[in-house]
Design a protein around this motif. Structure first.
Motif, PDB file in Angstrom:
ATOM      1  N   ALA A 111       0.826  -1.202   0.000  1.00 42.31           N
ATOM      2  CA  ALA A 111       0.000   0.000   0.000  1.00 42.31           C
ATOM      3  C   ALA A 111       0.866   1.259   0.000  1.00 42.31           C
ATOM      4  CB  ALA A 111      -0.941  -0.009   1.197  1.00 42.31           C
ATOM      5  N   LEU A 112       1.936   1.236   0.809  1.00 43.34           N
ATOM      6  CA  LEU A 112       2.857   2.368   0.812  1.00 43.34           C
ATOM      7  C   LEU A 112       3.553   2.530  -0.539  1.00 43.34           C
ATOM      8  CD1 LEU A 112       4.696   2.417   4.268  1.00 43.34           C
ATOM      9  CD2 LEU A 112       3.255   4.189   3.255  1.00 43.34           C
ATOM     10  N   HIS A 113       3.844   1.424  -1.187  1.00 47.47           N
ATOM     11  CA  HIS A 113       4.467   1.505  -2.520  1.00 47.47           C
ATOM     12  C   HIS A 113       3.547   2.229  -3.499  1.00 47.47           C
ATOM     13  CE1 HIS A 113       6.244   0.372  -6.343  1.00 47.47           C
ATOM     14  NE2 HIS A 113       5.126  -0.267  -6.665  1.00 47.47           N
ATOM     15  N   PHE A 114       2.276   1.927  -3.486  1.00 46.74           N
ATOM     16  CA  PHE A 114       1.349   2.593  -4.406  1.00 46.74           C
ATOM     17  C   PHE A 114       1.141   4.051  -4.013  1.00 46.74           C
ATOM     18  CE2 PHE A 114      -0.101  -1.918  -4.946  1.00 46.74           C
ATOM     19  CZ  PHE A 114       0.346  -2.043  -6.247  1.00 46.74           C
ATOM     20  N   VAL A 115       1.175   4.364  -2.726  1.00 49.24           N
ATOM     21  CA  VAL A 115       1.090   5.759  -2.309  1.00 49.24           C
ATOM     22  C   VAL A 115       2.318   6.527  -2.805  1.00 49.24           C
ATOM     23  CG1 VAL A 115       1.108   7.291  -0.308  1.00 49.24           C
ATOM     24  CG2 VAL A 115      -0.373   5.288  -0.314  1.00 49.24           C
ATOM     25  N   CYS A 116       3.489   5.926  -2.669  1.00 54.38           N
ATOM     26  CA  CYS A 116       4.708   6.559  -3.168  1.00 54.38           C
ATOM     27  C   CYS A 116       4.641   6.777  -4.671  1.00 54.38           C
ATOM     28  CB  CYS A 116       5.913   5.709  -2.784  1.00 54.38           C
ATOM     29  SG  CYS A 116       7.513   6.451  -3.202  1.00 54.38           S
ATOM     30  N   GLN A 117       4.066   5.834  -5.380  1.00 54.23           N
ATOM     31  CA  GLN A 117       3.931   5.987  -6.821  1.00 54.23           C
ATOM     32  C   GLN A 117       2.980   7.125  -7.171  1.00 54.23           C
ATOM     33  OE1 GLN A 117       5.718   4.793  -9.086  1.00 54.23           O
ATOM     34  NE2 GLN A 117       4.567   5.366 -10.907  1.00 54.23           N
ATOM     35  N   ALA A 118       1.903   7.275  -6.412  1.00 53.80           N
ATOM     36  CA  ALA A 118       0.984   8.387  -6.647  1.00 53.80           C
ATOM     37  C   ALA A 118       1.674   9.731  -6.398  1.00 53.80           C
ATOM     38  CB  ALA A 118      -0.246   8.245  -5.749  1.00 53.80           C
ATOM     39  N   VAL A 119       2.462   9.812  -5.332  1.00 57.02           N
ATOM     40  CA  VAL A 119       3.207  11.046  -5.068  1.00 57.02           C
ATOM     41  C   VAL A 119       4.218  11.316  -6.189  1.00 57.02           C
ATOM     42  CG1 VAL A 119       4.780  12.181  -3.457  1.00 57.02           C
ATOM     43  CG2 VAL A 119       2.872  10.831  -2.584  1.00 57.02           C
ATOM     44  N   THR A 197       8.655   8.030   0.638  1.00 56.52           N
ATOM     45  CA  THR A 197       7.426   8.746   0.292  1.00 56.52           C
ATOM     46  C   THR A 197       7.417  10.140   0.893  1.00 56.52           C
ATOM     47  OG1 THR A 197       6.256   6.634   0.208  1.00 56.52           O
ATOM     48  CG2 THR A 197       4.924   8.625   0.356  1.00 56.52           C
ATOM     49  N   ALA A 201       7.564  13.716  -1.172  1.00 57.78           N
ATOM     50  CA  ALA A 201       6.481  14.691  -1.039  1.00 57.78           C
ATOM     51  C   ALA A 201       7.000  16.098  -0.797  1.00 57.78           C
ATOM     52  CB  ALA A 201       5.541  14.270   0.091  1.00 57.78           C
TER      53      ALA A 201
END
Length: 696
Positions: A111-119, A197, A201
């Motif tokens: 989940a953190l990986h996908f959040v990092c990708q969104a950022v 992440t 940001a």
């Protein structure tokens, strides 16, 4: 063209790597289902190590897997899933109390990986400006250093690298049965992903944000008003077509006024060779109309493209098609040329080519300006003097239409090169077209055979080679030239940081590093005789294959040093031949040396390059007219050195050429550079455009 063995070896390596990865997954599955810990652990570790190696060292080998959507995320997710399945099969690990927390923590890591990708996507969008610049001081756009590539632009590398602690901890748990090893490994991976992440940001904060799109467009309008460009070169094309624009860089930099280069693709900015001319890339057509309110009066087009019609909508700019070379192919009389205000050609043969093709190009719109790229090559003043004669063989490519006479490589190239190599008094420079073999495999095969002939001939050329001091001097000057023609950047720069650094390193559109390049190029002229030319005992020099065009300064140095004079494709008659656009259409460049007959294909009667001069008939063994086809119109003979005994008519305003005249200097009124400059001055003084051609 690469050899046939290289693609086969590459396919074999790619297939071996993919089979090894699939074998690792299969062994990991078998070890997990059978609870065979050694096989399970070894296969899991080997699969992750192989994936990491291919991702960092050989990413091209993974392209096949990415095409079938078996990308790095799917592979790592499958690998972790098989590890969790293997842990379930081990008796020492309790499913609910020990296995479940590991599974939840691993899911939180993804989940953190996908959040990092969104950022990362948000950061890239913020740092992507509506324009790209080069050789322009864009510090007003507030550029900042780029974030680390592993965080912003390499999601696959980030996932695999940050997954190493988690995978190692889970494998330790599988070996020891202690759940704390897996928990510690997943905890380290979670910390790395969370820290990455948060750091990524920070590029969304106002301090690191560049200018907004609206501010960027306002800055562009202000820069155009301050710089006040007068002439621009417009170019749009694919990844392999940059040479079409690079060949006009030296001419553009020699022009008076304020030159500008306008591109449409972002990647093309880095493919343009070293130049001091300002470069602006405007990807969107809506933003391109900022040029309409500028002082730009003339735009040169070295190639046709689908995006050319977009800039032709600007009514305040006159457009001239300069092309990137001329020959008797149909592409040299393209009907698309009607869209331009003027068509600038090399000489009268190109003008007549448009007349014979009847594509709708008005003769008054065709302007003869010569070929500035041939300025380093001296015109014919007599038979070459000296022990050795340098011959440049630069054939064009096969074209898109498949006509057999488009290129001399297939039908005459091997025989011509073989005859030149057999002459001990000849040094051959072979420079094929960059697209040779891209359409016709036979042309590519002939090109490779010619290269092999040149390589074999070089092995037979003996004699002492230059000493280490000459080679060291050449290396030193080459390194200095690299420094002057390129800009060093730190690893990991993105488009915004690269453009800012390139703009600050520039010395101005007329100054900067161009003087240093010329001075160093003159120094290279003194080194090349010791390195490439024969020694005092007149040993034979080596032949050279100019397979890829290098820096303009390098190429001019080589041409000036080794081609005095350089005689083009008609050297077998001992006469100088004009540019390809001015040779007799319908004639292969080596009629005397061609021993291989043309294939019996029927060419279209309307093709302008299929007619031979009157009185000579078709070339022996050439294409024949199909039965029942209407007779072709007779083409009048073109004056030139290929037709002996026929005086060359003198156009109004020109004097007959004298045998011992000094060649016009670069930029002088009689040179091609001078003609281009004079034509631009004429258009500047007469906005409506003059119908009279520019005379020499």
């Amino acid at each position: 063209m690469p050899s046939t063995g290289l693609p086969r070896r590459r396919r074999a390596v790619q297939l071996s790597a993919l089979l090894a990865m699939l074998a690792a997954f299969a062994a990991q599955l078998v070890g997990a289902l059978l609870a065979h810990v050694p096989v399970f652990v070894a296969a899991s570790a080997a699969g992750l190590a192989l994936d990491l190696y291919l991702q960092y060292k050989r990413p091209s080998l993974l392209s096949k897997l990415n095409r079938i959507r078996f990308d790095v995320t799917v592979r790592q997710l499958l690998r972790d899933m098989l590890i969790l399945v293997g842990l379930l099969r081990i008796d020492d690990i309790q499913p609910l109390r020990e296995h479940s927390p590991l599974t939840i923590a691993l899911l939180f890591f993804y989940a953190l990986h996908f959040v990092c990708q969104a950022v990362a996507l948000m950061v890239r969008r913020v740092r992507t400006l509506p324009i790209v610049t080069r050789n322009i001081d864009a510090s007003a756009l507030r550029p900042s250093t780029a974030p680390p590539r592993i965080l912003a632009r390499r999601p696959g590398h980030r996932l695999l690298t940050f997954s190493v602690p988690a995978t190692a901890g889970l494998l330790v748990t599988a070996v020891t049965g202690d759940v704390y090893g897996g928990a510690a490994g997943i905890g380290v991976s979670l910390a790395l992903m969370a820290a990455g992440t948060v750091r990524l940001a920070t590029w969304l904060l106002p301090k690191k944000r560049p200018a907004t799109p609206q501010e960027t467009l306002e800055w562009l309008d202000a820069w155009l008003a301050e710089y006040r460009p007068t002439v621009a070169m417009y170019f749009s094309g694919g990844t392999t077509s940059a040479y079409q624009a690079n060949m006009w860089l030296s001419t553009l930099s020699e022009l008076d006024g304020k030159p500008l280069i306008v591109l449409r693709e972002r990647f093309m900015v880095q493919k343009i060779q070293a130049t001091d001319v300002p470069i602006i890339c405007i990807p969107k057509v809506a933003h391109m109309f900022a040029l309409e309110n500028s002082t730009l009066k003339m735009m040169l087009h070295p190639a046709n493209s689908g995006k050319t019609s977009q800039v032709l909508r600007i009514p305040s700019i006159k457009h001239a098609f300069t092309n990137h070379g001329e020959s008797d192919k149909l592409s040299s009389c393209n009907p698309y040329a009607k869209a331009y205000d003027e068509v600038w050609v090399a000489g009268p043969a190109a003008r007549e080519r448009y007349q014979l093709a009847e594509t709708g190009v008005d003769d008054k719109d065709v302007v003869e300006v010569g070929r500035p790229q041939l300025a380093p090559i001296l015109p014919y003043t007599g038979a070459p003097e000296g022990t050795y004669t340098t011959v440049l063989y630069a054939p064009t490519w096969e074209g898109w239409d498949g006509n057999p006479g488009n290129t001399s490589v297939v039908l005459a190239g091997e025989n011509l090169v073989r005859a030149l190599l057999e002459d001990d008094g000849v040094r051959l420079l072979y420079k094929p077209h960059p697209m040779t073999g891209s359409v016709d495999p036979e042309a590519g095969a002939a090109d490779k055979r010619i290269r092999a002939m040149i390589a074999e001939a070089n092995t037979r050329r003996s004699g002492p080679r230059p000493g280490p001091e000459a080679a060291a001097e050449l290396d030193r000057r080459t390194a200095e030239l690299d420094r002057l023609t390129s800009t060093g950047f730190r690893t990991g720069v993105d488009e915004l940081e690269h453009d800012a650094a390139a703009g600050l390193a520039r010395g101005g559109p007329r100054g900067g590093r161009r003087g240093g390049r010329r001075g160093l190029g003159g120094g290279l002229l003194g080194v090349l005789p010791r390195v490439g030319a024969p020694d005092r005992r007149h040993r034979a020099p080596r032949h050279i294959q100019l397979l890829q065009p290098g820096r303009p300064a390098d190429q001019r140095c080589v041409e000036r040093r080794l081609g005095l004079p350089v005689q083009r494709e008609a050297v077998r008659r001992g006469q100088h031949q004009r540019h390809d656009g001015d040779r007799v259409p319908g004639r292969l460049p080596d009629r005397a040396g061609r021993r291989r007959p043309l294939p019996g294909r029927v060419r279209r009667p309307g093709a302008p390059g299929v007619r031979a001069p009157p009185g000579e008939g078709p070339v022996q063994g050439g294409p024949r007219r199909a039965e029942g086809a209407p007779p072709r119109p007779v083409r009048p003979a073109l004056p030139g050195p290929l037709q002996r005994g026929r005086p060359r008519p003198v156009r109004q305003g020109r004097r007959p050429p004298r045998p011992h005249d000094d060649p016009p200097r670069r930029g002088s009124p009689g040179s091609a550079h001078g003609r281009v400059r004079r034509r631009l001055e004429a258009l500047d003084s007469d906005p409506a455009g003059s119908e009279e051609p520019v005379s020499a």
